[in-house]
Write a protein that holds these residues in place. Sequence first.
Motif, mmCIF file in Angstrom:
data_model
loop_
_atom_site.group_PDB
_atom_site.id
_atom_site.type_symbol
_atom_site.label_atom_id
_atom_site.label_comp_id
_atom_site.label_asym_id
_atom_site.label_seq_id
_atom_site.Cartn_x
_atom_site.Cartn_y
_atom_site.Cartn_z
ATOM 1 N N ARG A 79 0.873 -1.178 0.000
ATOM 2 C CA ARG A 79 0.000 0.000 0.000
ATOM 3 C C ARG A 79 0.905 1.221 0.000
ATOM 4 O O ARG A 79 1.831 1.314 0.809
ATOM 5 N N ALA A 88 -1.787 3.894 -4.185
ATOM 6 C CA ALA A 88 -1.674 2.671 -4.981
ATOM 7 C C ALA A 88 -1.690 1.464 -4.062
ATOM 8 O O ALA A 88 -1.337 1.570 -2.888
ATOM 9 N N GLU A 89 -2.098 0.341 -4.630
ATOM 10 C CA GLU A 89 -2.098 -0.900 -3.857
ATOM 11 C C GLU A 89 -1.836 -2.072 -4.786
ATOM 12 O O GLU A 89 -2.118 -2.008 -5.987
ATOM 13 N N HIS A 90 -1.282 -3.129 -4.205
ATOM 14 C CA HIS A 90 -0.991 -4.344 -4.962
ATOM 15 C C HIS A 90 -1.007 -5.513 -3.993
ATOM 16 O O HIS A 90 -0.503 -5.399 -2.877
ATOM 17 N N ILE A 94 5.333 -9.350 -6.710
ATOM 18 C CA ILE A 94 5.585 -8.289 -7.678
ATOM 19 C C ILE A 94 7.098 -8.187 -7.879
ATOM 20 O O ILE A 94 7.861 -8.314 -6.921
ATOM 21 N N GLN A 98 8.225 -3.902 -11.863
ATOM 22 C CA GLN A 98 6.804 -3.556 -11.714
ATOM 23 C C GLN A 98 6.606 -2.617 -10.529
ATOM 24 O O GLN A 98 5.824 -1.682 -10.598
ATOM 25 N N LEU A 99 7.300 -2.898 -9.451
ATOM 26 C CA LEU A 99 7.196 -2.078 -8.254
ATOM 27 C C LEU A 99 7.682 -0.659 -8.532
ATOM 28 O O LEU A 99 7.030 0.319 -8.154
ATOM 29 N N GLU A 101 7.737 0.854 -11.422
ATOM 30 C CA GLU A 101 6.763 1.499 -12.306
ATOM 31 C C GLU A 101 5.569 2.016 -11.505
ATOM 32 O O GLU A 101 5.074 3.120 -11.747
ATOM 33 N N MET A 102 5.112 1.224 -10.548
ATOM 34 C CA MET A 102 3.995 1.644 -9.694
ATOM 35 C C MET A 102 4.374 2.901 -8.912
ATOM 36 O O MET A 102 3.605 3.850 -8.820
ATOM 37 N N LYS A 105 4.698 6.366 -10.934
ATOM 38 C CA LYS A 105 3.424 7.014 -11.273
ATOM 39 C C LYS A 105 2.992 7.998 -10.186
ATOM 40 O O LYS A 105 2.239 8.927 -10.454
ATOM 41 N N HIS A 106 3.443 7.755 -8.957
ATOM 42 C CA HIS A 106 2.935 8.516 -7.817
ATOM 43 C C HIS A 106 3.978 9.371 -7.103
ATOM 44 O O HIS A 106 3.626 10.189 -6.256
#
Length: 108
Positions: A79, A88-90, A94, A98-99, A101-102, A105-106
């Motif tokens: 989180r 964001a959450e996942h 992962i 990918q992490l 990239e997440m 974005k923020h």
Amino acid sequence: MSSVLEITDPQFDTEVFEAETPVLVYFWASWCGPCRLVSPSINKIADSYGDSLKVVKLEVDPNPESRTKCKVEGVPALRLFKDKQLLAEHEGAIGKQQLEEMLKKHLN
């Protein structure tokens, strides 16, 4: 030495919601195989992002309040919070790419 801070339920609000920087919360369990795969990436992210991101980890079994508060249904789970807002959450394993990239974005 990892720059990931291990926290518990009583520390959650202070360490996550009252933090000056965005906070990535990593929910894990000792019995979780995928958690063992994700942990090295979490440590690398904590080291790479330094002052722009705080990374904390919380073991789910002894800390049910935080798990419930963040609606964590499975581990590993991530989180990302900033100013008490969920950005964001996942859930699930992962990869580091990918992490990142997440996070990009923020995070500025």
